[in-house]
Design an enzyme around this catalytic site. Structure first.
Site, PDB file in Angstrom:
ATOM      1  N   LYS A  31     -67.234  20.440  33.445  1.00 41.49           N
ATOM      2  CA  LYS A  31     -67.753  19.725  32.276  1.00 41.49           C
ATOM      3  C   LYS A  31     -66.807  19.491  31.338  1.00 41.49           C
ATOM      4  O   LYS A  31     -66.782  19.021  30.301  1.00 41.49           O
ATOM      5  CB  LYS A  31     -68.724  20.327  31.544  1.00 41.49           C
ATOM      6  CG  LYS A  31     -70.131  20.985  32.345  1.00 41.49           C
ATOM      7  CD  LYS A  31     -71.154  21.561  31.436  1.00 41.49           C
ATOM      8  CE  LYS A  31     -72.269  22.119  32.265  1.00 41.49           C
ATOM      9  NZ  LYS A  31     -72.892  23.050  31.419  1.00 41.49           N
ATOM     10  N   ARG A  59     -55.302  32.427  36.801  1.00 43.96           N
ATOM     11  CA  ARG A  59     -54.520  31.609  38.045  1.00 43.96           C
ATOM     12  C   ARG A  59     -54.944  30.206  37.734  1.00 43.96           C
ATOM     13  O   ARG A  59     -56.096  29.989  37.359  1.00 43.96           O
ATOM     14  CB  ARG A  59     -54.826  32.012  39.391  1.00 43.96           C
ATOM     15  CG  ARG A  59     -54.311  31.263  40.202  1.00 43.96           C
ATOM     16  CD  ARG A  59     -54.384  31.758  41.772  1.00 43.96           C
ATOM     17  NE  ARG A  59     -53.376  32.833  41.923  1.00 43.96           N
ATOM     18  CZ  ARG A  59     -53.597  33.375  43.259  1.00 43.96           C
ATOM     19  NH1 ARG A  59     -54.163  32.962  44.181  1.00 43.96           N
ATOM     20  NH2 ARG A  59     -52.722  34.640  43.310  1.00 43.96           N
TER      21      ARG A  59
HETATM   22  C1  NCD Z   1     -49.907  33.790  46.806  1.00 41.14           C
HETATM   23  C2  NCD Z   1     -50.312  32.643  45.747  1.00 41.14           C
HETATM   24  O1  NCD Z   1     -51.349  32.534  45.463  1.00 41.14           O
HETATM   25  O2  NCD Z   1     -49.175  32.241  45.069  1.00 41.14           O
HETATM   26  N1  NCD Z   1     -50.715  34.365  47.202  1.00 41.14           N
HETATM   27  C3  NCD Z   1     -50.903  35.753  46.606  1.00 41.14           C
HETATM   28  O3  NCD Z   1     -51.248  35.910  45.455  1.00 41.14           O
HETATM   29  N2  NCD Z   1     -50.601  36.867  47.653  1.00 41.14           N
HETATM   30  C4  NCD Z   1     -49.077  33.119  47.921  1.00 41.14           C
HETATM   31  C5  NCD Z   1     -49.731  31.840  48.688  1.00 41.14           C
HETATM   32  O4  NCD Z   1     -50.871  31.523  48.298  1.00 41.14           O
HETATM   33  O5  NCD Z   1     -49.265  31.284  49.696  1.00 41.14           O
END
Ligand code: NCD
Length: 504
Positions: free
Chosen positions: A91, A113
């Site tokens: 949203k 993330r």
């Molecule tokens: C990595 C990321 O997300 O940066 N994965 C992870 O955290 N082990 C690498 C990736 O996605 O290629």
């Protein structure tokens, strides 16, 4: 050995000292030993009543679940979202508001993330509990770097100096290579060798930064050339999600000669690392390699649990950790991205602004951008005047309007279309303030978003300027900014990333 992680935000690996990295390696190693000797339970209540919130705007298997495992084994709890489907991000809720909410949800630490570079520094600016970067765009992944270093530390009997490491795969669009190579730059006599297509190669700004930090970076012609000269080889998958328009098929053919199969490792005493996941379609590591002594990526993933457990323990495993205290974030104000200019030649400027007593002259627009900028501002529909003009013989057009003190969003809209506009704020027929509006040049930086309202900020790194958020260098290219003005501006910037929003 130093290691005060209490209440700290974990945003960039460059915020860690060598001693701190080693401290976490030792702490992670101790967690591994507890596990191997069956004594995991002695810490089972260490984080009792602490709660972690995970906020994953991008897919994740290892990072998210290993933080959860760490919490669980230390007696804490976790909750959050994995993917934005089903959350109010759908949203149009901002990162700012979502982070504020997750603090108010009685959490003690956030792990986030997000696809934009610098979004985690922004989250940390907003949050009043510690924030851990679980990966921001193509920028950084500091806990991945720490677990990579812990893996090497464990396999190399605690020696990191003198390491020779190879990189391959996609070194350009990922974040793990950036963070790991910067982590290694704290150690002595480090050599990085790499072989990849130009398109997927090491970013020039990173190579420059590594060289400044004393790391030897060498490009080789083939994977076997690299393998021959290294102790560890670090492979990454192509980050297709950050290459809009590029087809997986094209990447497959591009990467063919760089795939790791038995022929690439034969005869070499090398350990292959990979942050995982391996792309099953591309198979950048042939499955047969999994069953050789070179394979180290699954134990690397397990070191992720030990490292994150150790980190959470260091951050929260004490009384008096920084809890949510009910306060809203402070007003974060405007950024420090306005490079002041002398309002010289007022008479000349007066020629262009004679008909506005109060308003703004948006000057030094890039040739060809006048229409786009005036459309984006849409001043007339908002009830303001808008006069666009180009002066004969002068390449840079300008706009004048009776709107004074342009809102930050307008300034961003202008700078996105025409970098480094000069803004003259006119009051009583005179220029009251004149500045160049600087906006980070990294197109994936969170400061370039309009809705998020991140005030662009820079910090001083020697005589250079870096973005507070994505930490990319910024070069002032405005033709009219004098060396004296530039120096005065650089000197006015903070020399370190200081917390904003929640001063003690
Ligand atoms: C990595 C990321 O997300 O940066 N994965 C992870 O955290 N082990 C690498 C990736 O996605 O290629």
């Amino acid at each position: 050995m130093s290691g005060n992680f209490r209440d700290r935000d974990i945003i960039s690996i460059t915020d860690f000292s060598r001693a701190e990295i080693l401290h976490l390696c030792e702490a992670g190693h101790r967690m591994a030993e507890l596990e191997k000797s069956g004594r995991r339970n002695i810490l089972r209540d260490a984080l009792k009543h602490r709660t972690l919130s995970y906020m994953f705007y991008e897919p994740s298997t290892r990072t998210r679940t290993s933080f959860n495992t760490g919490m669980r084994e230390l007696g804490g709890r976790y909750d959050g979202f994995s993917g934005t489907e089903g959350t109010s991000v759908m949203k149009n809720e901002t990162v700012r508001d979502t982070v504020t909410m997750m603090c108010a949800n009685h959490n003690d630490v956030l792990v986030m993330r997000h696809p934009l570079d610098g979004s985690l520094q922004w989250a940390a600016d907003v949050a009043n509990i510690p924030v851990i970067n679980g990966g921001d765009g193509r920028n950084e992944h500091p806990t991945q770097a720490l677990l990579d270093v812990l893996t090497i530390y464990s396999l190399r009997e605690a020696r990191l100096d003198g390491l020779r490491i190879g990189f391959g795969g996609d070194l350009s669009h990922g974040r793990t290579v950036r963070s790991l190579s910067l982590a290694l730059s704290h150690f002595d006599d480090i050599t990085i060798r790499w072989a990849a297509e130009d398109f997927l190669g090491m970013p020039p700004d990173l190579v420059e930064l590594l060289a400044d930090r004393g790391v030897k970076v060498v490009r080789d012609g083939s994977v076997r050339d690299v393998m021959r000269q290294v102790d560890f080889y670090y492979r990454t998958r192509p980050q297709l999600e950050r290459m809009p328009g590029v087809k997986q098929r094209d990447i497959v053919s591009m990467m063919k000669q760089y795939r790791i199969d038995l022929s690439k490792i034969e005869g070499f005493d090398v350990r292959v690392l990979h942050p995982l996941p391996v792309n099953s379609e591309i198979a950048e590591i042939d499955y047969r390699v999994y069953f050789t002594p070179a394979q180290a990526f699954f134990s690397q993933a397990e070191y992720g649990i030990f490292l994150r457990k150790a980190l959470l323990h260091e951050m929260l495993g004490h009384e008096g950790y920084r809890r949510y205290d009910g306060r809203l974030p402070q007003v974060l104000g405007t950024g420090n991205n306005r490079l002041p200019r002398q309002a010289r030649g007022a008479a000349r400027s007066g020629m262009f602004i004679d008909r506005i007593q109060d308003g703004t002259v948006i000057d030094h627009l890039q040739p060809g951008t006048l229409r786009a900028v005036s459309d984006a501002l849409d001043l007339e529909n908002r009830g303001y005047s808008c006069t666009t003009a180009t002066i004969p013989e002068k390449p840079n057009p300008f706009i004048k309007t009776n709107l004074r003190d342009l809102p930050e969003r307008d300034l961003k809209r202008i700078a996105l279309l025409s970098p480094e506009p000069t803004i003259d704020s006119v009051k009583d027929g005179r220029i009251a303030e004149k500045f160049v509006y600087l906006l980070c040049a990294n197109t994936n930086c969170i400061t370039r978003t309009i809705n998020e309202d991140v005030p662009p900020r820079f910090f001083r790194d020697g005589g250079a300027i870096r973005c507070r958020y994505c930490r990319r260098p910024y070069l002032v290219s405005h033709r009219k900014v004098t060396a004296v003005e530039r120096k005065a501006y650089v000197d006015s910037l903070p020399a370190v990333i200081e917390p904003v929003g929640y001063p003690e």
